[in-house]
Write a protein that holds these residues in place. Sequence first.
Motif, short mmCIF file in Angstrom:
data_model
loop_
_atom_site.label_atom_id
_atom_site.label_comp_id
_atom_site.label_asym_id
_atom_site.label_seq_id
_atom_site.Cartn_x
_atom_site.Cartn_y
_atom_site.Cartn_z
N ALA A 84 8.42 4.17 16.65
CA ALA A 84 7.06 4.78 15.89
C ALA A 84 7.31 4.89 14.35
O ALA A 84 6.41 5.31 13.55
N ALA A 85 8.34 4.61 13.75
CA ALA A 85 8.43 4.62 12.31
C ALA A 85 7.48 3.86 11.53
O ALA A 85 6.77 4.20 10.56
N GLN B 214 2.43 3.48 8.11
CA GLN B 214 1.10 2.65 7.92
C GLN B 214 0.31 3.94 7.87
O GLN B 214 -0.79 3.77 7.04
N LEU B 215 0.25 5.11 8.70
CA LEU B 215 -0.48 5.94 8.90
C LEU B 215 -0.47 6.85 7.50
O LEU B 215 -1.65 6.97 6.89
N SER C 181 -2.95 8.26 2.46
CA SER C 181 -2.89 8.50 0.98
C SER C 181 -4.09 7.62 0.23
O SER C 181 -4.29 8.11 -0.75
N GLY C 182 -4.39 6.52 0.79
CA GLY C 182 -5.56 5.54 0.53
C GLY C 182 -6.84 6.29 0.42
O GLY C 182 -7.55 6.16 -0.56
N LEU C 183 -6.90 7.20 1.45
CA LEU C 183 -8.25 8.09 1.74
C LEU C 183 -8.38 9.07 0.59
O LEU C 183 -9.45 9.69 0.54
#
Length: 101
Positions: A42-43, A48-49, A54-56
């Motif tokens: 899951a790392a 990526q999440l 943070s991009g949003l």
Amino acid sequence: MFVSAAIADNGFSNRVMSRIRRQIWVQRLTLPIAFVVGAAVAARPLVQLVEAVSGLLKFIPQTVAGNMGTLSIAELPQLPVIVLGSAMLLAALMFGKLAQK
């Protein structure tokens, strides 16, 4: 009065006890190993999440207008407060479940 000679079982008791001990160790190690493997799997998606979120954040307005005036983004609850509140809620729910039993 109740003393009797040991029953000869050709090592059966020792084999049973060693098998039980082995099963206990397997059960003790299974959950931590599964946790480590799951965390390793899951790392990458978790990183990526976080990058996507943070991009949003740049699309969130710095002030929010509402019925009661403007609200600055600095006045909203920050991430550590939200995480702490979530952890406390989770702990309370788990404690409530344990208290019912």
